[in-house]
Design an enzyme around this catalytic site. Sequence first.
Site, PDB file in Angstrom:
ATOM      1  N   HIS A 175       3.813  -0.009  -2.528  1.00 41.38           N
ATOM      2  CA  HIS A 175       4.342  -1.726  -2.515  1.00 41.38           C
ATOM      3  C   HIS A 175       4.952  -2.162  -2.886  1.00 41.38           C
ATOM      4  O   HIS A 175       5.561  -3.107  -3.260  1.00 41.38           O
ATOM      5  CB  HIS A 175       3.029  -2.309  -3.653  1.00 41.38           C
ATOM      6  CG  HIS A 175       1.524  -2.536  -3.766  1.00 41.38           C
ATOM      7  ND1 HIS A 175       0.741  -2.404  -2.960  1.00 41.38           N
ATOM      8  CD2 HIS A 175       0.691  -2.382  -4.781  1.00 41.38           C
ATOM      9  CE1 HIS A 175       0.026  -2.254  -2.898  1.00 41.38           C
ATOM     10  NE2 HIS A 175      -0.481  -2.006  -4.211  1.00 41.38           N
TER      11      HIS A 175
ATOM     12  N   GLN B 192      -8.166  -4.139   2.084  1.00 42.06           N
ATOM     13  CA  GLN B 192      -8.379  -3.538   1.096  1.00 42.06           C
ATOM     14  C   GLN B 192      -9.552  -3.399  -0.363  1.00 42.06           C
ATOM     15  O   GLN B 192      -8.871  -4.408  -0.651  1.00 42.06           O
ATOM     16  CB  GLN B 192      -6.232  -2.587   0.863  1.00 42.06           C
ATOM     17  CG  GLN B 192      -6.200  -1.729  -0.405  1.00 42.06           C
ATOM     18  CD  GLN B 192      -6.675  -0.303   0.213  1.00 42.06           C
ATOM     19  OE1 GLN B 192      -6.280  -0.024   1.540  1.00 42.06           O
ATOM     20  NE2 GLN B 192      -6.961   0.963  -0.583  1.00 42.06           N
TER      21      GLN B 192
ATOM     22  N   HIS C 171      -1.753 -10.103  -3.671  1.00 37.96           N
ATOM     23  CA  HIS C 171      -2.419  -9.399  -4.569  1.00 37.96           C
ATOM     24  C   HIS C 171      -3.002  -9.741  -5.476  1.00 37.96           C
ATOM     25  O   HIS C 171      -2.793  -9.373  -6.389  1.00 37.96           O
ATOM     26  CB  HIS C 171      -1.538  -8.107  -4.956  1.00 37.96           C
ATOM     27  CG  HIS C 171      -1.905  -6.613  -5.610  1.00 37.96           C
ATOM     28  ND1 HIS C 171      -2.319  -6.667  -6.690  1.00 37.96           N
ATOM     29  CD2 HIS C 171      -2.246  -5.366  -4.911  1.00 37.96           C
ATOM     30  CE1 HIS C 171      -2.669  -4.933  -6.965  1.00 37.96           C
ATOM     31  NE2 HIS C 171      -2.585  -3.973  -5.823  1.00 37.96           N
TER      32      HIS C 171
ATOM     33  N   TYR D 187      -6.246 -10.551  -7.955  1.00 37.88           N
ATOM     34  CA  TYR D 187      -7.824  -9.489  -8.648  1.00 37.88           C
ATOM     35  C   TYR D 187      -8.499 -10.691  -8.645  1.00 37.88           C
ATOM     36  O   TYR D 187      -8.799 -12.048  -9.819  1.00 37.88           O
ATOM     37  CB  TYR D 187      -7.566  -8.508 -10.071  1.00 37.88           C
ATOM     38  CG  TYR D 187      -6.965  -7.826  -9.709  1.00 37.88           C
ATOM     39  CD1 TYR D 187      -7.489  -6.767 -10.064  1.00 37.88           C
ATOM     40  CD2 TYR D 187      -4.903  -8.168  -9.694  1.00 37.88           C
ATOM     41  CE1 TYR D 187      -6.303  -4.836  -9.969  1.00 37.88           C
ATOM     42  CE2 TYR D 187      -4.584  -6.927  -9.234  1.00 37.88           C
ATOM     43  CZ  TYR D 187      -4.960  -5.409  -9.740  1.00 37.88           C
ATOM     44  OH  TYR D 187      -4.219  -4.213  -9.904  1.00 37.88           O
TER      45      TYR D 187
ATOM     46  N   ASN E  22       1.358  -0.925   0.014  1.00 38.82           N
ATOM     47  CA  ASN E  22      -0.239   0.058  -0.412  1.00 38.82           C
ATOM     48  C   ASN E  22       1.326   1.229  -0.102  1.00 38.82           C
ATOM     49  O   ASN E  22       2.233   1.497  -0.140  1.00 38.82           O
ATOM     50  CB  ASN E  22      -0.882   0.021   0.707  1.00 38.82           C
ATOM     51  CG  ASN E  22      -2.729   0.698   1.005  1.00 38.82           C
ATOM     52  OD1 ASN E  22      -2.399   1.627  -0.106  1.00 38.82           O
ATOM     53  ND2 ASN E  22      -3.116  -0.140   0.884  1.00 38.82           N
ATOM     54  N   ARG E  23      -0.414   2.664   0.340  1.00 41.63           N
ATOM     55  CA  ARG E  23       0.944   3.937   0.095  1.00 41.63           C
ATOM     56  C   ARG E  23       1.795   4.313   1.503  1.00 41.63           C
ATOM     57  O   ARG E  23       1.237   3.964   2.712  1.00 41.63           O
ATOM     58  CB  ARG E  23       0.055   4.904  -0.488  1.00 41.63           C
ATOM     59  CG  ARG E  23      -0.496   4.081  -1.904  1.00 41.63           C
ATOM     60  CD  ARG E  23      -1.297   5.011  -1.853  1.00 41.63           C
ATOM     61  NE  ARG E  23      -1.202   5.336  -4.049  1.00 41.63           N
ATOM     62  CZ  ARG E  23      -1.996   3.641  -4.473  1.00 41.63           C
ATOM     63  NH1 ARG E  23      -2.999   2.853  -2.582  1.00 41.63           N
ATOM     64  NH2 ARG E  23      -2.867   3.706  -5.455  1.00 41.63           N
TER      65      ARG E  23
ATOM     66  N   GLU F 232      -6.897  -7.395  -0.014  1.00 42.09           N
ATOM     67  CA  GLU F 232      -5.619  -7.506   0.182  1.00 42.09           C
ATOM     68  C   GLU F 232      -6.084  -7.073   1.838  1.00 42.09           C
ATOM     69  O   GLU F 232      -5.920  -5.584   2.507  1.00 42.09           O
ATOM     70  CB  GLU F 232      -5.087  -6.462  -0.718  1.00 42.09           C
ATOM     71  CG  GLU F 232      -5.338  -5.506  -2.215  1.00 42.09           C
ATOM     72  CD  GLU F 232      -4.598  -4.753  -2.634  1.00 42.09           C
ATOM     73  OE1 GLU F 232      -3.582  -4.477  -1.381  1.00 42.09           O
ATOM     74  OE2 GLU F 232      -5.212  -3.901  -3.377  1.00 42.09           O
TER      75      GLU F 232
END
Length: 358
Positions: A112, A293, A182, A184, A86-87, A322
């Site tokens: 990340h 997330q 991660h 999808y 993440n950030r 996440e």
Amino acid sequence: MMIDITQHAVRLRDGRDASVFRIAAPGGIALWVAELGATLLRIEAPDRNGHCANVILGDVDIGRYPAALGLPEDPRFGASCGRVANRTAGAAFVLDGTRFALDENESPNHLHGGRDGFSRRLWRGRSVPDGVEMTLSSADGDQGYPGDLSVLARFALVAADTLAVTYRATSDRPTHVNIVSHPYFNLSGDPAATIDRHQLAIAADSFLPIDAMALPDAAAQPVAGTPFDFRAPREVGSVIDADHPQIHAADGFNHCFVLSTDGPRQQPCFAARIHCPASGRVMTLSTDQPALQFYSGNALCADGEATGSQLAFARRTGLCLEAQAFPNAANRPDFPTTRLDPGQEYRSELRLHFAVEA
């Protein structure tokens, strides 16, 4: 339970070999995981008619991934992201009075783990009785982080229909760690179909509002009465374009949900559930992490020529869940800490259980 594990090597563009492992349970699910990025390439699960199809965005050929091609634009399909996922605001944090500058790969922030984060590294894997273990060494100063970090990722079938992804890490200096798987998800089995009709439930009473750079900018807010209320299952497409300032801020969902719990999560607990009515597939996610997330694939683009990628999927054809710590926790003393000290062990466990509904 008998687990079938096979392994083959793929020659990457830079001349290195990366092994790909297939892990399967008779009558259950099958998955492919690659050493490059400790990446989940494919998970096959049956639909209501017993037809097996891939339920994550990816390809069994790791050589087609942006990390293998050296491309900077990387959605990190199925990868293991770290040292801190993440950030991180301002691409820096202060630890014990010392400021550490991180790789600024999403200017002005760090995302990340940086340009050469764990998702782009060549891990070393080996078969174990129930799956695969992969190891990685991250040196002091790697992407700006302090401490020599030793990391282990384990992908194991704990039942014919259940995948466990576990991360462990130790450091010789105080540092921060938050490693995330991660993938999808698209339970339709059709990577061209959007996730709008997926029914999603998240065990969260609150979420973290974000600013224009997708960083949490306020205290947790209740989900009640908002498009973020997934305490009961709701169709993603019914709220993904809702007229709400936080939906506008992310062009959909890209938010951290604070998981409901009666105390610290010492073992994986229910966090989310996805149901695809078209296929009948259901996936239940459990984790020992405090947050989830939810990213709805808003920036995905089917035009691979635009970035040179050989692996491209259209907007909102996959959703990420996440399991992790809170974003930017290194700079937010009001958030649960991501600090890891010598003598401690970082541990994160995610479980994905697949089933069908009539």
